[in-house]
Design an enzyme around this catalytic site. Sequence first.
Site, short mmCIF file in Angstrom:
data_model
loop_
_atom_site.label_atom_id
_atom_site.label_comp_id
_atom_site.label_asym_id
_atom_site.label_seq_id
_atom_site.Cartn_x
_atom_site.Cartn_y
_atom_site.Cartn_z
N SER A 142 8.46 24.70 38.46
CA SER A 142 6.60 25.26 37.96
C SER A 142 8.19 26.98 38.19
O SER A 142 9.25 27.14 37.75
CB SER A 142 6.91 26.48 39.35
OG SER A 142 5.95 26.94 38.88
N TYR A 155 8.22 31.97 47.86
CA TYR A 155 7.42 30.11 46.28
C TYR A 155 9.30 30.73 45.58
O TYR A 155 9.56 29.35 45.05
CB TYR A 155 6.39 30.64 45.91
CG TYR A 155 5.89 29.30 44.89
CD1 TYR A 155 6.54 27.72 45.43
CD2 TYR A 155 5.82 29.67 44.04
CE1 TYR A 155 6.07 26.90 44.86
CE2 TYR A 155 5.55 27.88 43.47
CZ TYR A 155 5.53 27.25 43.62
OH TYR A 155 4.94 25.81 42.52
C1 8X3 Z 1 1.83 27.00 40.11
C2 8X3 Z 1 2.46 28.09 39.62
O1 8X3 Z 1 2.07 30.47 39.40
O2 8X3 Z 1 1.25 29.67 41.24
O3 8X3 Z 1 4.03 26.19 40.60
O4 8X3 Z 1 3.83 30.17 41.03
S1 8X3 Z 1 2.36 29.46 39.79
#
Ligand code: 8X3
Length: 257
Positions: A142, A155
Amino acid sequence: MTTPIAPASRIAVITGASSGIGAATARHLAAAGYRVVLTARRKDRIEALAEEITTAGGKATAYPLDVTDRAAVDEFATAFKTIGVLVNNAGGALGLDPVESGDPEDWRRMYETNVLGTLHLTQALLPKLEASGDGTVVVVSSTAGHGTYEGGAGYAAAKHGAHVLAETLRLEIVGRPVRVIEIAPGLVKTDEFALTRFAGDEARAAKVYDGVPAPLTADDVADTITWAVTRPSHVNVDLLILRPRAQASNTKLHREV
Ligand code: 8X3
């Protein structure tokens, strides 16, 4: 140079194939000639997709699998002598809370799926990829693996982990016949990514894409993965960052509202 057509015997394993980028990648790789093996926890979804791909003339099988269950992953790996491609796509985000108040359980689950899930599949299938004489590991990371944003620490930490896994593996196995490709998408509008992040809150999930003229689609990412995988085998697309035109950085998104 023309794109080599994958021999029908080449197998591509895709994790998280029940929806979004994983499902789209399964369709695209099957259309490119791969025999696709769809894995995800939701058996009904991957079986329906395998049926759809088969009806369209492709070769697909479904294998229910939780990437965080190491014993199940090892058992899954025994089904193959060789495979050509592993697409580590399973993962996702949980919550958008500041570091100050984020739920450690969310952080733990994100690390387990995005990092340890990728580790499990890669460890279990690396010998099979090598045995093919021309293997490819894809890590779908990502843009959150290459920078952070407020509320995104849990994340981003997990996706940085996935990025580091890909980069380190590439160093460690150089000279062996396996490529390591990292595809890092930015804002992709899928059915479930934002919904999962916000625990099913549809209004909050919809706001992520509010006024953004054209977020990436799962097909855009699948097309890019398929392009990278189908380069001649001496060509390694190390890292490809993919964003919609409306997104200039993790924190700079154009909205027409
Ligand atoms: C997804 C991109 O901007 O939601 O992996 O982190 S974000």
